[in-house]
Design an enzyme around this catalytic site. Structure first.
Site, PDB file in Angstrom:
ATOM      1  CG  HIS A 177      -1.827   1.089   1.395  1.00  0.00           C
ATOM      2  ND1 HIS A 177      -1.860   1.910   2.500  1.00  0.00           N
ATOM      3  CD2 HIS A 177      -2.792   1.542   0.560  1.00  0.00           C
ATOM      4  CE1 HIS A 177      -2.814   2.801   2.360  1.00  0.00           C
ATOM      5  NE2 HIS A 177      -3.398   2.607   1.192  1.00  0.00           N
ATOM      6  CG  HIS A 227      -2.960   9.186  -0.428  1.00  0.00           C
ATOM      7  ND1 HIS A 227      -3.762  10.024   0.319  1.00  0.00           N
ATOM      8  CD2 HIS A 227      -3.662   8.039  -0.586  1.00  0.00           C
ATOM      9  CE1 HIS A 227      -4.890   9.404   0.604  1.00  0.00           C
ATOM     10  NE2 HIS A 227      -4.860   8.194   0.066  1.00  0.00           N
TER      11      HIS A 227
HETATM   12  O1  G3P Z   1      -5.833   0.517  -2.473  1.00  0.00           O
HETATM   13  C1  G3P Z   1      -6.783   0.904  -1.556  1.00  0.00           C
HETATM   14  C2  G3P Z   1      -6.446   2.141  -0.828  1.00  0.00           C
HETATM   15  O2  G3P Z   1      -5.248   2.690  -1.311  1.00  0.00           O
HETATM   16  C3  G3P Z   1      -7.510   3.164  -0.869  1.00  0.00           C
HETATM   17  O3  G3P Z   1      -7.322   4.117   0.115  1.00  0.00           O
HETATM   18  O4  G3P Z   1      -6.755   6.378   0.830  1.00  0.00           O
HETATM   19  O5  G3P Z   1      -5.037   4.648   0.891  1.00  0.00           O
HETATM   20  O6  G3P Z   1      -5.788   5.538  -1.273  1.00  0.00           O
HETATM   21  P1  G3P Z   1      -6.177   5.209   0.132  1.00  0.00           P
HETATM   22 CA    CA Z   2      -4.541   4.294  -2.771  1.00  0.00          CA
END
Ligand code: G3P
Ligand code: CA
Length: 280
Positions: free
Chosen positions: A42, A84
């Site tokens: 992630h 992000h």
């Molecule tokens: O891949 C799922 C996740 O990344 C979605 O949430 O906020 O971390 O982009 P976020």
């Molecule tokens: Ca994400």
């Protein structure tokens, strides 16, 4: 033993040591063992290095992640930027919206020092740069953030990905369902994923049939999955990834539900990393 022979012995000994060291360094550390589930890093291995940077992606690769997850926005001059948030404030030493910076201006920012001083000087990277380094090495899960803010971003992604013959190792995802419908029309051979908001309870069978008609994956925060929805998605030929918990209980539950993969900051669930967390 003569001088020459002694030197020869020392040379052989040092060479063997170096070979062993190089061999050890180069050996990939495949720590992932999640019973057939996909492991997705992630924002890279974002528990160990600044999220969405080259360091975090390299770390994830080292840890053996099957896929690197990243988030993309568009710069003022139309470059696909890996970050992000829609603003640079949280993860860099700058301030303001990504869309108001050119790529050259974004490259001036420090994307590592906010995480830890040892990463100071880390640069923001583009999707192009990510593909250059990691395509073919591991899978890529590319999330288009807030596509409504960036009209035409799907076309830009499609043009870039079209340069790659084989798209089997790439998935594009978004919370924006219509954006992914567009992506699927632009590049039908590309797998797309839909990120579900916490309104999963209202995901009817009819809705699942519609979504799985173009999306390969329907992805959830792990605390919002339930067995009915996962079974119905699987029955329609779809797959499910869950993110981004560090809570073993929830992950175990997701495993029992039979999800297809875990998106995690550790990248090596369920084996906690022996590596020390980076902390001040
Ligand atoms: O891949 C799922 C996740 O990344 C979605 O949430 O906020 O971390 O982009 P976020
Ligand atoms: Ca994400």
């Amino acid at each position: 033993m003569g001088d020459f022979q002694k030197k020869k012995l020392v040379f052989v000994f040092v060479s063997i040591c170096m070979l062993l060291l190089v061999g050890y360094e180069a050996r990939p550390f495949k720590a992932v063992d999640i019973n057939g589930m996909i492991s997705v890093a992630h924002r890279g291995a974002s528990n160990y290095a600044p999220e969405n940077t080259q360091s975090s992606f390299r770390k994830a690769l080292e840890l053996g992640a099957d896929f690197l997850e990243c988030d993309i926005h568009l710069s003022k001059d139309g470059e696909l930027i890996i970050m992000h948030d829609d603003k640079v404030d949280r993860t860099t030493n700058g301030s303001g919206y990504v869309k108001n910076f050119t790529l050259a201006e974004l490259k001036e920012l420090d994307a590592g020092g906010e995480f830890h001083s040892s990463f100071a000087g880390e640069k923001i990277i583009t999707l192009n740069e990510l593909l250059d380094e990691f395509y073919g090495e591991t899978g890529l899960l590319i999330e288009i953030k807030k596509p409504a803010m960036y009209p035409g971003i799907e076309e830009k992604v499609a043009v870039l990905l079209n340069e790659y013959k084989d798209l089997d190792s790439i998935i594009v995802q978004s919370f924006d369902i219509e954006s992914m419908r567009t992506m699927n029309k632009l590049l039908p051979e590309l797998e797309v994923a839909l990120l579900m908001k916490p309104s999963i309870q209202s995901l009817s069978l009819q809705k699942i049939i519609d979504l799985t008609s173009f999306a390969t994956y329907i992805n959830f925060n792990v605390s919002y999955v339930n067995q009915r929805v996962i079974d119905q998605i699987h029955n329609q030929g779809g797959k499910v990834l869950v993110w981004s918990t560090k809570d073993q209980g929830w992950v175990n539950k997701a495993y029992q539900y039979g999800v297809d993969g875990i998106i995690t900051d550790f990248s090596i669930w369920p084996v906690e990393s022996p590596i020390q967390l980076v902390q001040d």
